[in-house]
Design a protein around this motif. Structure first.
Motif, PDB file in Angstrom:
ATOM      1  N   GLN A 231       0.697  -1.306  -0.071  1.00  9.49           N
ATOM      2  CA  GLN A 231      -0.138  -0.125  -0.183  1.00  9.49           C
ATOM      3  C   GLN A 231       0.869   1.264   0.034  1.00  9.49           C
ATOM      4  OE1 GLN A 231      -0.881   1.023   4.415  1.00  9.49           O
ATOM      5  NE2 GLN A 231      -1.983  -0.915   3.708  1.00  9.49           N
ATOM      6  N   PRO A 232       0.320   2.309  -0.373  1.00  8.59           N
ATOM      7  CA  PRO A 232       1.067   3.533  -0.130  1.00  8.59           C
ATOM      8  C   PRO A 232       1.877   3.751   1.081  1.00  8.59           C
ATOM      9  CG  PRO A 232      -1.170   4.191  -1.070  1.00  8.59           C
ATOM     10  CD  PRO A 232      -1.127   2.463  -0.662  1.00  8.59           C
ATOM     11  N   TYR A 233       3.063   4.304   1.053  1.00  8.55           N
ATOM     12  CA  TYR A 233       3.473   4.712   2.187  1.00  8.55           C
ATOM     13  C   TYR A 233       3.442   6.016   2.482  1.00  8.55           C
ATOM     14  CZ  TYR A 233       7.569   5.334   5.474  1.00  8.55           C
ATOM     15  OH  TYR A 233       8.393   5.710   6.521  1.00  8.55           O
ATOM     16  N   LEU A 234       2.614   6.336   3.926  1.00 10.01           N
ATOM     17  CA  LEU A 234       2.441   7.545   4.335  1.00 10.01           C
ATOM     18  C   LEU A 234       3.722   8.496   4.852  1.00 10.01           C
ATOM     19  CD1 LEU A 234      -1.016   6.597   5.604  1.00 10.01           C
ATOM     20  CD2 LEU A 234      -0.641   7.459   3.261  1.00 10.01           C
ATOM     21  N   LYS A 235       4.468   8.865   3.906  1.00  4.70           N
ATOM     22  CA  LYS A 235       5.700   9.536   4.154  1.00  4.70           C
ATOM     23  C   LYS A 235       5.522  10.723   5.164  1.00  4.70           C
ATOM     24  CE  LYS A 235       9.980  11.020   2.316  1.00  4.70           C
ATOM     25  NZ  LYS A 235      10.474  11.491   1.049  1.00  4.70           N
ATOM     26  N   GLY A 236       6.460  10.775   6.363  1.00  6.42           N
ATOM     27  CA  GLY A 236       6.270  11.963   6.986  1.00  6.42           C
ATOM     28  C   GLY A 236       5.189  11.839   8.544  1.00  6.42           C
ATOM     29  N   TRP A 241       0.417   6.881  18.915  1.00  6.39           N
ATOM     30  CA  TRP A 241       0.989   6.717  20.364  1.00  6.39           C
ATOM     31  C   TRP A 241       2.193   7.387  20.520  1.00  6.39           C
ATOM     32  CZ3 TRP A 241      -0.077   4.312  24.660  1.00  6.39           C
ATOM     33  CH2 TRP A 241       1.204   3.896  25.550  1.00  6.39           C
ATOM     34  N   GLU A 242       2.985   7.480  19.568  1.00  2.00           N
ATOM     35  CA  GLU A 242       4.317   8.393  19.732  1.00  2.00           C
ATOM     36  C   GLU A 242       4.158   9.786  19.824  1.00  2.00           C
ATOM     37  OE1 GLU A 242       7.695   8.619  16.418  1.00  2.00           O
ATOM     38  OE2 GLU A 242       7.158   6.616  16.384  1.00  2.00           O
ATOM     39  N   LEU A 243       3.133  10.392  19.125  1.00  2.00           N
ATOM     40  CA  LEU A 243       2.695  11.456  19.177  1.00  2.00           C
ATOM     41  C   LEU A 243       2.125  12.023  20.417  1.00  2.00           C
ATOM     42  CD1 LEU A 243       2.331  13.928  16.800  1.00  2.00           C
ATOM     43  CD2 LEU A 243      -0.179  13.343  16.625  1.00  2.00           C
ATOM     44  N   PRO A 349       1.731  15.209   8.206  1.00  2.00           N
ATOM     45  CA  PRO A 349       2.189  16.559   8.512  1.00  2.00           C
ATOM     46  C   PRO A 349       1.079  17.647   8.641  1.00  2.00           C
ATOM     47  CG  PRO A 349       3.794  15.787   7.316  1.00  2.00           C
ATOM     48  CD  PRO A 349       2.392  14.705   7.328  1.00  2.00           C
ATOM     49  N   ALA A 350      -0.074  17.290   7.611  1.00  2.00           N
ATOM     50  CA  ALA A 350      -1.309  18.071   7.509  1.00  2.00           C
ATOM     51  C   ALA A 350      -2.205  18.209   8.384  1.00  2.00           C
ATOM     52  CB  ALA A 350      -1.649  18.154   5.956  1.00  2.00           C
ATOM     53  N   GLY A 351      -2.037  17.160   9.493  1.00  2.00           N
ATOM     54  CA  GLY A 351      -2.962  16.833  10.464  1.00  2.00           C
ATOM     55  C   GLY A 351      -4.091  15.692  10.225  1.00  2.00           C
ATOM     56  N   GLU A 352      -3.833  15.108   8.831  1.00  2.00           N
ATOM     57  CA  GLU A 352      -4.883  14.112   8.587  1.00  2.00           C
ATOM     58  C   GLU A 352      -4.602  12.832   9.234  1.00  2.00           C
ATOM     59  OE1 GLU A 352      -4.496  14.900   4.663  1.00  2.00           O
ATOM     60  OE2 GLU A 352      -5.946  16.645   4.689  1.00  2.00           O
ATOM     61  N   TRP A 353      -5.714  12.278   9.760  1.00  2.00           N
ATOM     62  CA  TRP A 353      -5.453  10.911  10.249  1.00  2.00           C
ATOM     63  C   TRP A 353      -5.863   9.503   9.276  1.00  2.00           C
ATOM     64  CZ3 TRP A 353      -2.857   9.783  14.571  1.00  2.00           C
ATOM     65  CH2 TRP A 353      -2.828  10.974  15.852  1.00  2.00           C
ATOM     66  N   SER A 354      -4.802   8.623   9.338  1.00  2.00           N
ATOM     67  CA  SER A 354      -5.400   7.541   8.476  1.00  2.00           C
ATOM     68  C   SER A 354      -5.475   6.312   9.703  1.00  2.00           C
ATOM     69  CB  SER A 354      -4.354   7.155   7.577  1.00  2.00           C
ATOM     70  OG  SER A 354      -4.089   8.168   6.696  1.00  2.00           O
TER      71      SER A 354
END
Ligand SMILES: Nc1ncnc2c1ncn2[C@@H]1O[C@H](COP(=O)(O)OP(=O)(O)O)[C@@H](O)[C@H]1O
Ligand SMILES: [Mg+2]
Length: 470
Positions: A231-236, A241-243, A349-354
């Motif tokens: 699947q596409p790698y969501l870079k960045g 959990w880390e956040l 980075p734009a604040g969207e959640w997947s």
């Protein structure tokens, strides 16, 4: 179940004679090996495929092996024997291992058809992982392995591979920061929800789940087993959990993120309810759910003495659920994520959640994981996750968790049209069930963490409402 390998002349049994001693030592050390602490009594080969036949230089061997082990202690008497676990292995085979591959070493073969070769974990060898991407791109068929792709999506050739360093229960390869290939380690025959649900969601145009671009399968007997998904790698992106831990450490509020996460969860639930069948839960089904929860509590309390003082009070939560089922109210069940927590959410980075990793709770049987369930089960999982984050921080931050939990439910309600807190009995029962699961898991695997779910158990056994801080 032994099958002949695709190369004439070598039988699966002969191959196993080469590999058996090495795998017995190597497999139990792998993070994804489920049967730790118990000896391996027997190996067998389910499928063996030479993706690259061993030449004088190197080869790539794909194996699904079945591992037999004795029962889990405490489950032996009267319990049905545990089914043997199957694992996917990608083995590189070389005469000489170059120094850069030394950390991937599995061992030197001294007997059988591979005698004289060195065997290693092939994912660390870019020649081998490059081969996998090419097989997906070209929809290869090799032996019992079938590589497939969504032809609407371009997959570039020659993307540089690397093994993902994340702590995970499967193994992933990242290609050129463009694609990520998840290789399932423990293989269960049948439809894998981690391919099934993202495929359905991508057809529905759901923006919160990365769409599968390619996948590969094995024909194993009567069934097909899903082995990997690209699947596409969501870079960045950063995982939730880390956040969350970062924000906690900095003393920052996380409720804005929690609210967005609630909205994303509800979007995914809405798409799943649109795309796949839903069922109405009546009295019988609700009783069944409550009984299942009560059984799991009884098992967990039998194994973890610290849970026992709270068991009677927790049982009343499940009785309240069963009582509710006897009334007029009904609920809708649908396909859900099944193992939702902060670590399964990625924020761009734009604040969207997947949302990722739709396999469900790996310890539960596949048929159960694929059953429609009340979506509040996912909500409960996420509420527990905020609690975990807050308690893993050195200073227990109850207000932080409480704010997150409230914001998450509010965000969920904005999209779903109904606030999960409006079903307090159901939510509390699912949160309790999850905390009971966590107690058993931590007692078995990470005893240092046991106080985290036990604190929640204590709260849930007294009168604290499920979504308020304490
Ligand atoms: N599409 C993606 N883009 C970027 N990183 C991803 C993606 N999918 C997974 N990851 C990374 O890989 C990790 C493990 O993925 P996951 O599907 O949860 O595997 P597992 O079943 O092993 O837990 C995630 O925590 C995340 O860091
Ligand atoms: Mg995961």
């Amino acid at each position: 179940m032994s099958e002949a390998v695709t190369r004439p002349g070598i039988t699966a049994d002969a191959l196993l004679a080469s590999l058996d001693p090495l795998l017995r030592a190597w497999l139990p050390r792998q993070r994804w090996f489920a049967g730790k602490g118990r000896p391996i009594t027997e190996f067998s080969v389910v499928t063996a495929t030479e993706l690259l036949p061993p030449t004088s230089e190197s080869g790539l061997l794909h194996l699904i092996v079945q591992v037999r082990q004795p029962q889990v202690p405490g489950q032996a008497g009267g319990a049905p024997p545990q089914p043997a676990d199957c694992y996917q292995l990608l083995l590189g085979v070389r005469r000489e291992l170059p120094p850069r591959l030394a950390p991937a070493l599995i061992g030197h073969v001294t007997r059988g058809p591979l005698s004289g070769f060195t065997v290693y974990e092939a994912l660390h060898d870019s020649r081998m992982s490059g081969f996998l991407l090419e097989a997906l791109r070209t929809q290869a068929r090799v032996g019992k392995l079938r590589f497939e792709r969504d032809r609407r999506r371009d997959i570039g050739a020659d993307l540089a591979p690397r093994v993902l360093a994340a702590e995970q229960s499967n193994s992933s390869l990242v290609y050129g920061d463009t694609y990520i290939l998840k290789l399932f380690r423990r293989i269960v025959p049948g439809s894998n929800p981690d391919l099934e649900l993202p495929l359905v969601l991508s057809r529905d145009g759901c923006a919160q789940v990365p769409p599968p671009a390619a996948w590969f399968l094995a024909d194993t007997g009567d069934d097909v087993s899903v082995l990997g998904v690209l699947q596409p790698y969501l870079k960045g992106t950063v995982d939730g959990w880390e956040l969350a831990l970062g924000e906690l450490a900095a003393g920052r509020d996380f409720s804005g993120e929690a609210r967005a996460l609630g909205r994303a969860t509800a979007e995914v639930h809405r798409a799943l309810a649109r795309a796949l069948p839903t069922v109405t839960l009546g009295r019988a089904q609700v009783e069944l759910i409550a009984d299942g929860m009560a059984d799991r509590l009884t098992t967990a309390a039998g194994a973890v003495p610290a849970l026992q003082p709270y068991a009677p009070a927790l049982h009343t939560t499940y009785e309240a659920l069963a009582d509710l089922g006897r009334g007029e109210e009904t609920w809708t069940a649908q396909r859900i994520h099944g193992d939702l927590h902060l670590g399964q959410c990625l924020r761009s980075p734009a604040g969207e959640w997947s949302l990722i990793d739709f396999e469900g709770e790996p310890s539960r049987p596949l048929a159960e994981r694929r059953m429609p369930q009340p979506p509040v089960r996912d909500v409960a999982g996420m509420l527990r996750s905020f609690d975990y984050a807050a308690r893993s921080h050195e200073l227990w931050a109850p207000e932080w968790a409480g704010d997150c939990r409230a914001a998450y439910c509010a965000g969920y309600a904005e999209v779903a049209g109904r606030d999960p807190r409006m079903d307090p009995v159901l939510l509390r029962a699912y949160e309790t069930d999850k905390a009971v699961y966590e107690v058993l898991y931590e007692a078995r695997h990470r005893p240092d963490w046991l106080p985290v779910p036990l604190a929640a158990i204590k709260r849930l056994a007294t009168n604290g409402p499920a979504t308020e801080p304490h």
